[in-house]
Design a protein around this motif. Structure first.
Motif, PDB file in Angstrom:
ATOM      1  N   MET A 278       0.833  -1.197   0.000  1.00  0.00           N
ATOM      2  CA  MET A 278       0.000   0.000   0.000  1.00  0.00           C
ATOM      3  C   MET A 278       0.874   1.257   0.000  1.00  0.00           C
ATOM      4  O   MET A 278       0.607   2.225  -0.728  1.00  0.00           O
ATOM      5  CB  MET A 278      -0.907  -0.020   1.233  1.00  0.00           C
ATOM      6  CG  MET A 278      -2.039   0.980   1.212  1.00  0.00           C
ATOM      7  SD  MET A 278      -3.088   0.776   2.699  1.00  0.00           S
ATOM      8  CE  MET A 278      -4.358   2.003   2.358  1.00  0.00           C
ATOM      9  N   VAL A 279       1.937   1.220   0.807  1.00  0.00           N
ATOM     10  CA  VAL A 279       2.883   2.344   0.866  1.00  0.00           C
ATOM     11  C   VAL A 279       3.583   2.509  -0.479  1.00  0.00           C
ATOM     12  O   VAL A 279       3.731   3.624  -0.987  1.00  0.00           O
ATOM     13  CB  VAL A 279       3.923   2.133   1.987  1.00  0.00           C
ATOM     14  CG1 VAL A 279       4.986   3.236   1.941  1.00  0.00           C
ATOM     15  CG2 VAL A 279       3.242   2.110   3.353  1.00  0.00           C
ATOM     16  N   GLU A 280       3.989   1.389  -1.069  1.00  0.00           N
ATOM     17  CA  GLU A 280       4.693   1.422  -2.351  1.00  0.00           C
ATOM     18  C   GLU A 280       3.794   2.020  -3.445  1.00  0.00           C
ATOM     19  O   GLU A 280       4.254   2.818  -4.268  1.00  0.00           O
ATOM     20  CB  GLU A 280       5.109   0.004  -2.749  1.00  0.00           C
ATOM     21  CG  GLU A 280       5.962  -0.076  -4.007  1.00  0.00           C
ATOM     22  CD  GLU A 280       7.369   0.460  -3.827  1.00  0.00           C
ATOM     23  OE1 GLU A 280       8.046   0.681  -4.848  1.00  0.00           O
ATOM     24  OE2 GLU A 280       7.783   0.680  -2.674  1.00  0.00           O
ATOM     25  N   GLN A 281       2.539   1.650  -3.421  1.00  0.00           N
ATOM     26  CA  GLN A 281       1.609   2.159  -4.430  1.00  0.00           C
ATOM     27  C   GLN A 281       1.414   3.669  -4.280  1.00  0.00           C
ATOM     28  O   GLN A 281       1.401   4.414  -5.268  1.00  0.00           O
ATOM     29  CB  GLN A 281       0.268   1.433  -4.295  1.00  0.00           C
ATOM     30  CG  GLN A 281      -0.713   1.739  -5.411  1.00  0.00           C
ATOM     31  CD  GLN A 281      -1.880   0.764  -5.430  1.00  0.00           C
ATOM     32  OE1 GLN A 281      -1.931  -0.172  -6.196  1.00  0.00           O
ATOM     33  NE2 GLN A 281      -2.841   0.992  -4.553  1.00  0.00           N
ATOM     34  N   GLU A 282       1.282   4.137  -3.032  1.00  0.00           N
ATOM     35  CA  GLU A 282       1.120   5.573  -2.783  1.00  0.00           C
ATOM     36  C   GLU A 282       2.405   6.324  -3.132  1.00  0.00           C
ATOM     37  O   GLU A 282       2.355   7.426  -3.705  1.00  0.00           O
ATOM     38  CB  GLU A 282       0.752   5.811  -1.307  1.00  0.00           C
ATOM     39  CG  GLU A 282       0.676   7.261  -0.889  1.00  0.00           C
ATOM     40  CD  GLU A 282      -0.387   8.061  -1.603  1.00  0.00           C
ATOM     41  OE1 GLU A 282      -0.265   9.313  -1.615  1.00  0.00           O
ATOM     42  OE2 GLU A 282      -1.336   7.468  -2.143  1.00  0.00           O
ATOM     43  N   LYS A 283       3.552   5.730  -2.823  1.00  0.00           N
ATOM     44  CA  LYS A 283       4.836   6.351  -3.174  1.00  0.00           C
ATOM     45  C   LYS A 283       4.942   6.532  -4.683  1.00  0.00           C
ATOM     46  O   LYS A 283       5.316   7.607  -5.171  1.00  0.00           O
ATOM     47  CB  LYS A 283       5.994   5.497  -2.674  1.00  0.00           C
ATOM     48  CG  LYS A 283       7.373   6.099  -2.977  1.00  0.00           C
ATOM     49  CD  LYS A 283       8.500   5.121  -2.719  1.00  0.00           C
ATOM     50  CE  LYS A 283       8.672   4.179  -3.894  1.00  0.00           C
ATOM     51  NZ  LYS A 283       9.891   3.345  -3.781  1.00  0.00           N
ATOM     52  N   GLU A 320       8.734   7.736   0.130  1.00  0.00           N
ATOM     53  CA  GLU A 320       8.187   6.574   0.846  1.00  0.00           C
ATOM     54  C   GLU A 320       7.715   6.978   2.242  1.00  0.00           C
ATOM     55  O   GLU A 320       6.643   6.575   2.694  1.00  0.00           O
ATOM     56  CB  GLU A 320       9.250   5.482   0.941  1.00  0.00           C
ATOM     57  CG  GLU A 320       8.743   4.203   1.591  1.00  0.00           C
ATOM     58  CD  GLU A 320       9.739   3.063   1.508  1.00  0.00           C
ATOM     59  OE1 GLU A 320       9.599   2.112   2.277  1.00  0.00           O
ATOM     60  OE2 GLU A 320      10.666   3.129   0.674  1.00  0.00           O
ATOM     61  N   GLU A 321       8.525   7.804   2.925  1.00  0.00           N
ATOM     62  CA  GLU A 321       8.146   8.270   4.259  1.00  0.00           C
ATOM     63  C   GLU A 321       6.901   9.137   4.186  1.00  0.00           C
ATOM     64  O   GLU A 321       6.006   9.036   5.024  1.00  0.00           O
ATOM     65  CB  GLU A 321       9.310   9.046   4.885  1.00  0.00           C
ATOM     66  CG  GLU A 321      10.517   8.174   5.216  1.00  0.00           C
ATOM     67  CD  GLU A 321      11.718   8.989   5.667  1.00  0.00           C
ATOM     68  OE1 GLU A 321      11.635  10.246   5.654  1.00  0.00           O
ATOM     69  OE2 GLU A 321      12.741   8.376   6.039  1.00  0.00           O
ATOM     70  N   GLN A 322       6.848   9.997   3.152  1.00  0.00           N
ATOM     71  CA  GLN A 322       5.683  10.856   2.976  1.00  0.00           C
ATOM     72  C   GLN A 322       4.442  10.034   2.654  1.00  0.00           C
ATOM     73  O   GLN A 322       3.338  10.335   3.121  1.00  0.00           O
ATOM     74  CB  GLN A 322       5.947  11.870   1.857  1.00  0.00           C
ATOM     75  CG  GLN A 322       4.805  12.844   1.604  1.00  0.00           C
ATOM     76  CD  GLN A 322       4.458  13.672   2.819  1.00  0.00           C
ATOM     77  OE1 GLN A 322       5.341  14.194   3.495  1.00  0.00           O
ATOM     78  NE2 GLN A 322       3.169  13.784   3.115  1.00  0.00           N
ATOM     79  N   ALA A 323       4.620   8.965   1.851  1.00  0.00           N
ATOM     80  CA  ALA A 323       3.504   8.099   1.486  1.00  0.00           C
ATOM     81  C   ALA A 323       2.906   7.431   2.721  1.00  0.00           C
ATOM     82  O   ALA A 323       1.673   7.380   2.882  1.00  0.00           O
ATOM     83  CB  ALA A 323       3.968   7.040   0.484  1.00  0.00           C
ATOM     84  N   GLU A 324       3.762   6.925   3.591  1.00  0.00           N
ATOM     85  CA  GLU A 324       3.264   6.271   4.809  1.00  0.00           C
ATOM     86  C   GLU A 324       2.538   7.274   5.706  1.00  0.00           C
ATOM     87  O   GLU A 324       1.481   6.966   6.274  1.00  0.00           O
ATOM     88  CB  GLU A 324       4.421   5.624   5.574  1.00  0.00           C
ATOM     89  CG  GLU A 324       3.958   4.834   6.782  1.00  0.00           C
ATOM     90  CD  GLU A 324       5.038   3.958   7.378  1.00  0.00           C
ATOM     91  OE1 GLU A 324       4.702   3.116   8.238  1.00  0.00           O
ATOM     92  OE2 GLU A 324       6.217   4.120   7.007  1.00  0.00           O
ATOM     93  N   THR A 329      -2.586   9.233   7.873  1.00  0.00           N
ATOM     94  CA  THR A 329      -3.516  10.346   8.070  1.00  0.00           C
ATOM     95  C   THR A 329      -4.889  10.007   7.502  1.00  0.00           C
ATOM     96  O   THR A 329      -5.920  10.183   8.173  1.00  0.00           O
ATOM     97  CB  THR A 329      -2.976  11.623   7.387  1.00  0.00           C
ATOM     98  OG1 THR A 329      -1.734  12.001   8.001  1.00  0.00           O
ATOM     99  CG2 THR A 329      -3.962  12.764   7.491  1.00  0.00           C
ATOM    100  N   GLN A 330      -4.925   9.506   6.257  1.00  0.00           N
ATOM    101  CA  GLN A 330      -6.190   9.154   5.618  1.00  0.00           C
ATOM    102  C   GLN A 330      -6.934   8.087   6.419  1.00  0.00           C
ATOM    103  O   GLN A 330      -8.150   8.193   6.634  1.00  0.00           O
ATOM    104  CB  GLN A 330      -5.927   8.656   4.199  1.00  0.00           C
ATOM    105  CG  GLN A 330      -5.428   9.738   3.249  1.00  0.00           C
ATOM    106  CD  GLN A 330      -5.021   9.179   1.901  1.00  0.00           C
ATOM    107  OE1 GLN A 330      -4.920   7.959   1.711  1.00  0.00           O
ATOM    108  NE2 GLN A 330      -4.778  10.063   0.934  1.00  0.00           N
TER     109      GLN A 330
END
Length: 396
Positions: A278-283, A320-324, A329-330
């Motif tokens: 999920m993190v990778e996809q958002e990144k 990656e850090e920002q994505a997590e 938050t969401q």
């Protein structure tokens, strides 16, 4: 499915029969497509039946050699699912509201910035190069006595103190005069974008041609009129409008800080494990946004990073850090929405469609046809939940 695209000599495209296809290409060429069709159908059917909230593409695991024509087979789909959020304390935090007061000094500083922007460069008749001056000069860089590619320019213009050159370069030019030549000993930083120059000691030979200084315009009604700002034609009107704009900006900044604090505290006290997929996809989504921004400036991704003075590895780690952080938050706000039973009224949804219509300069009906109602509802509920968290703060 493939008939419309098949071309075999002696037959028109799309007119090949199954028997002819199998004779020329073999039925085996259809197996991969057939398997993908079967697996996709079975996978999506199972996801719906089991009511699984999948958040990333599945990883399919099966032994293709075990598949026989006319026989069933088994496969495993490993999926990242939406994590459960265990909320902790999320309301009632003490918070000191930032000041939105604007002083006369703030207004004066903003006016000076405006004058700086409208300043013209004139030749400095006397004196040495100082910070804030603009210098026109030649330079050439050397490593171990040999010139290196990209290290030479003529009649280059640089504002001293702007930080546009390698650290130390601008400072070592201070005090030079027109016609003067000087050797500058410069060491490239370890994080410099060009790999072959990282951490290297170099010598730059520079020659100053001329020095320019800024001549700021006088603050007069005539100057204000030249700015061509709506309903602002006098110095007094400019001072008043500048103060109003600064107040509006401070109020906006204060609101953003308050939101960050309220939401951040809720996230801090929540517990969840966000799947790596999920993190990778958002990144990747965020990186794609950056790539699109770079394309708008007609530069590629790598060049964009070089201009930003950051290497790819560091940038993508930051993403990656920002994505997590974004996902936490969401997920936290969504969990609060459910617990507080936050919903969107039809009036609020209509208002959001109106806002999107103005934002994208499209008719409301066009927006309705292009934006899913669930997405609009989600945005409204998210905003109302954030407001709930902010309103629950104990402000000092």
């Amino acid at each position: 499915n493939i008939r419309k695209d098949v071309e075999i000599k002696g037959f028109r495209k799309g007119k090949v029969t199954r028997a002819i296809y199998e004779k020329h290409r073999g039925v085996e060429t259809l197996y991969e497509d057939a398997l993908n069709h079967i697996i996709d159908e079975a996978y999506y059917r199972t996801v719906q039946q089991e009511d699984v909230h999948v958040v990333a593409p599945p990883k399919i695991d099966f032994d293709v050699s075990s598949v026989k024509k006319g026989q069933g087979f088994m496969f495993t789909a490993i999926v990242a699912v939406k994590p459960e959020v265990k909320l902790g304390e999320y309301k009632g935090f003490a918070y000191e509201q930032p000041s939105v007061e604007v002083s006369d000094e703030d207004v004066h500083a903003e006016i000076e910035k405006l004058r700086e922007q409208q300043a013209e460069l004139v030749i400095k008749e006397d004196g040495a190069l100082e910070k804030g001056d603009t210098v026109v000069f030649d330079f050439e860089g050397f490593l171990d006595g040999e010139p290196f590619e990209g290290g030479k320019a003529e009649n280059h213009e640089l504002e001293i103190g702007s930080g546009r050159f390698i650290p130390g370069f601008e400072d070592k030019m201070v005090g030079m005069r027109p016609g003067e030549e000087r050797d500058l000993d410069i060491t490239f930083p370890d994080n410099y974008e060009a790999e072959h120059l990282k951490g290297k000691a170099s010598v730059f030979k520079v020659k100053v041609h001329e020095i320019k200084v800024k001549r700021l315009p006088e603050l007069t009604d005539a100057f204000v009129k030249e700015l061509e700002r709506e309903d602002v034609e006098t110095v007094d009107a400019l001072l008043k409008k500048t103060r109003e704009d600064l107040v509006a900006q401070k109020e906006k900044d204060a609101r953003n800080k308050t939101v960050d604090f309220a939401v951040g505290k809720a996230v801090e006290h929540a517990e969840m494990i966000v799947p790596k997929d999920m993190v990778e996809q958002e990144k990747n989504r965020q990186i794609d946004n950056v790539k699109r921004q770079a394309q708008q400036y007609n530069i590629d991704y790598e060049t964009y990073l070089q201009l930003s003075r950051i290497d790819k590895e560091t940038f993508e780690k930051n993403m990656e850090e920002q994505a997590e952080k974004t996902l936490k938050t969401q997920l936290t706000v969504e969990a609060v929405s459910k617990k507080e039973a936050v919903t969107a009224t039809q009036e609020e949804l209509d208002k959001k469609y109106e806002e999107l219509s103005k934002l994208y300069n499209l008719d409301v009906e066009q927006i309705r046809s292009q934006v899913a109602p669930s997405a609009v509802e989600q945005e409204v509920v998210f905003g109302k939940t954030v407001d709930l968290l902010v309103d629950a703060l104990k402000t000092e």
